[in-house]
Design a protein around this motif. Structure first.
Motif, PDB file in Angstrom:
ATOM      1  N   LEU A   1      28.323  24.208 -10.599  1.00  0.00           N
ATOM      2  CA  LEU A   1      27.553  23.801  -9.424  1.00  0.00           C
ATOM      3  C   LEU A   1      27.722  24.768  -8.266  1.00  0.00           C
ATOM      4  O   LEU A   1      26.920  24.791  -7.337  1.00  0.00           O
ATOM      5  CB  LEU A   1      27.982  22.402  -8.964  1.00  0.00           C
TER       6      LEU A   1
ATOM      7  N   HIS B   1      27.008  20.977 -15.992  1.00  0.00           N
ATOM      8  CA  HIS B   1      25.946  20.164 -15.391  1.00  0.00           C
ATOM      9  C   HIS B   1      24.619  20.589 -16.004  1.00  0.00           C
ATOM     10  O   HIS B   1      24.274  21.785 -15.952  1.00  0.00           O
ATOM     11  CB  HIS B   1      25.901  20.354 -13.869  1.00  0.00           C
TER      12      HIS B   1
ATOM     13  N   TYR C   1      23.345  11.066  -7.136  1.00  0.00           N
ATOM     14  CA  TYR C   1      24.555  11.895  -7.070  1.00  0.00           C
ATOM     15  C   TYR C   1      25.182  11.791  -5.679  1.00  0.00           C
ATOM     16  O   TYR C   1      24.928  12.599  -4.786  1.00  0.00           O
ATOM     17  CB  TYR C   1      24.229  13.353  -7.394  1.00  0.00           C
TER      18      TYR C   1
ATOM     19  N   ASP D   1      26.738  16.619 -16.797  1.00  0.00           N
ATOM     20  CA  ASP D   1      26.452  15.711 -15.694  1.00  0.00           C
ATOM     21  C   ASP D   1      25.077  15.966 -15.085  1.00  0.00           C
ATOM     22  O   ASP D   1      24.536  17.071 -15.153  1.00  0.00           O
ATOM     23  CB  ASP D   1      27.500  15.882 -14.585  1.00  0.00           C
ATOM     24  N   SER D   2      24.547  14.912 -14.461  1.00  0.00           N
ATOM     25  CA  SER D   2      23.441  15.003 -13.494  1.00  0.00           C
ATOM     26  C   SER D   2      22.056  15.163 -14.092  1.00  0.00           C
ATOM     27  O   SER D   2      21.135  15.583 -13.395  1.00  0.00           O
ATOM     28  CB  SER D   2      23.696  16.131 -12.486  1.00  0.00           C
TER      29      SER D   2
ATOM     30  N   GLN E   1      26.349   8.070 -14.401  1.00  0.00           N
ATOM     31  CA  GLN E   1      26.977   8.726 -13.258  1.00  0.00           C
ATOM     32  C   GLN E   1      26.568   8.065 -11.946  1.00  0.00           C
ATOM     33  O   GLN E   1      26.830   8.593 -10.873  1.00  0.00           O
ATOM     34  CB  GLN E   1      26.608  10.219 -13.240  1.00  0.00           C
TER      35      GLN E   1
END
Length: 372
Positions: free
Chosen positions: A311, A339, A247, A189-190, A243
């Protein structure tokens, strides 16, 4: 991140929740043998299953007041918790039954279980003797599973007011719980960030594909500095989902639909060959009435069943990797989330792949995740 912190602070101020504990992790060095065969993977899997089942059984002895205190919540959804517990028992029974199939090769943690009643009985009796080969693992594992169970129950207890990855909101969503045994899928992610460059190169060298859920603003920033050709080279052999544009929790953000549409359009335009019609909600939060929107856009909501918690500042890269492996042993299949805006993955992922290289598991092709 700011939205989630704001929501958490707001709920704390209202007295609904207390600040959550640090995420659970288990030092895999306490386990005395490497997972260098499918049979030894099963031994460790049986042990983690029984340890978690023991923690689950104990939690059922708490009344509502005691459970609120333990979870740090003023209000809990007991009906949702009871339903979730029953699902957990069914998954534990299925996993333990599969893990028993190698008992002719190694009988450690092999107990007679043929139905839910007998699994509950074995969970109640489960203990590791002081002179056991596995004694150094026993106490840390018990603590890990108690804390991990609390993480899960806490999310369920807050539903439906706060959505998360533990509850599906419709048939347009999935979290990997129906995958085949010993089959896992990597998701990140991210991104994109500088770590993405290292990560995609590393995965290609390992002949593994993963799904990268990108943020529209970061993808646009990378595109402004490079080119579409460079982005295609970056994600060669990998899948790319969205996503959102930034965020933020898409459950309380007014322009959430625009966020999804803008990021989807950008990925389709720049990475058409890599695009998979998947949306990964930040923090797992999405609106309960969002199903019609996602179906109309031809998108599925891609959740996860194994969270690295990378995270979280309280976990090191090693602790994050050890957590993932412990949950892989417990659940035996599923979607793993890291991530790629975290440098931790540079050491966590190689350790994880090395630790499981001979254990008989497989890594699902990313395109399967995006299939209907």
């Amino acid at each position: 991140m700011r939205v989630a912190l704001f929501l958490s602070a707001w709920l704390v101020c209202l007295g609904v929740v207390a600040a959550p504990n640090a995420p659970a992790t288990l030092d895999r060095n306490t386990w005395p043998e490497p997972l260098n065969s499918p049979a030894l993977f099963d031994v460790a899997s049986r042990a983690e299953t029984l340890a978690f089942a023991h923690a689950l059984l104990i939690s059922e002895g708490l009344d509502e007041s005691a459970l609120k205190k333990r979870l740090g919540l003023k209000v809990i959804n007991m009906d949702a918790i009871e339903t979730f517990r029953q699902r957990l028992w069914q998954r534990l029974l299925a996993n333990y039954t599969i893990a028993l199939q190698s008992c002719d090769q190694d009988a450690s943690f092999c107990y007679y279980v043929d139905d839910l009643s007998s699994l509950r009985e074995q969970a109640g009796k489960f203990a590791v003797a002081d002179d056991s080969f596995y004694v150094k693992w026993a106490e840390p594992s018990a603590e890990f599973h108690r804390r991990y169970l609390d993480e899960q129950l806490r999310m369920v207890a807050l539903s439906p007011n706060i959505s998360s990855e533990v509850e599906l909101l419709g048939d347009h969503e999935f979290n990997g719980q129906n995958m085949h045994d010993r089959l896992f899928m990597l998701t990140f992610d991210s991104g994109p960030t500088s770590t993405t460059d290292w990560l995609t190169d590393y995965l290609r060298k390992q002949s593994i594909s993963a799904t990268f859920f990108v943020l529209g603003n970061r993808l646009q920033a990378r595109l402004d500095k490079t080119s579409e050709q460079a982005l295609r080279a970056l994600y060669k052999g990998q899948c790319v989902g969205v996503q959102g544009w930034e965020y933020r929790a898409h459950s309380h953000w007014q322009p959430w639909q625009d966020s999804v549409l803008r990021s989807t359009a950008l990925v389709k335009q720049t990475l058409a060959q890599n695009f998979v019609p998947l949306f990964r909600p930040p923090y797992g939060q999405r609106r309960a009435d969002s199903g019609a929107f996602f179906k109309a856009q031809g998108l599925r909501v891609a959740l996860w069943s194994i969270d690295s918690q990378d995270l979280t500042g309280s976990l090191t890269a090693e602790q994050s990797a050890h957590r993932v492996l412990s949950l892989m042993l417990l659940w035996r299949h599923g979607v793993i989330v890291f991530h790629d805006n975290q440098d931790k993955v540079r050491s966590a992922l190689p350790w994880l792949l090395e630790a499981t290289a001979q254990s008989g598991l497989g890594w699902e092709d990313c395109e399967v995740l995006g299939s209907p």
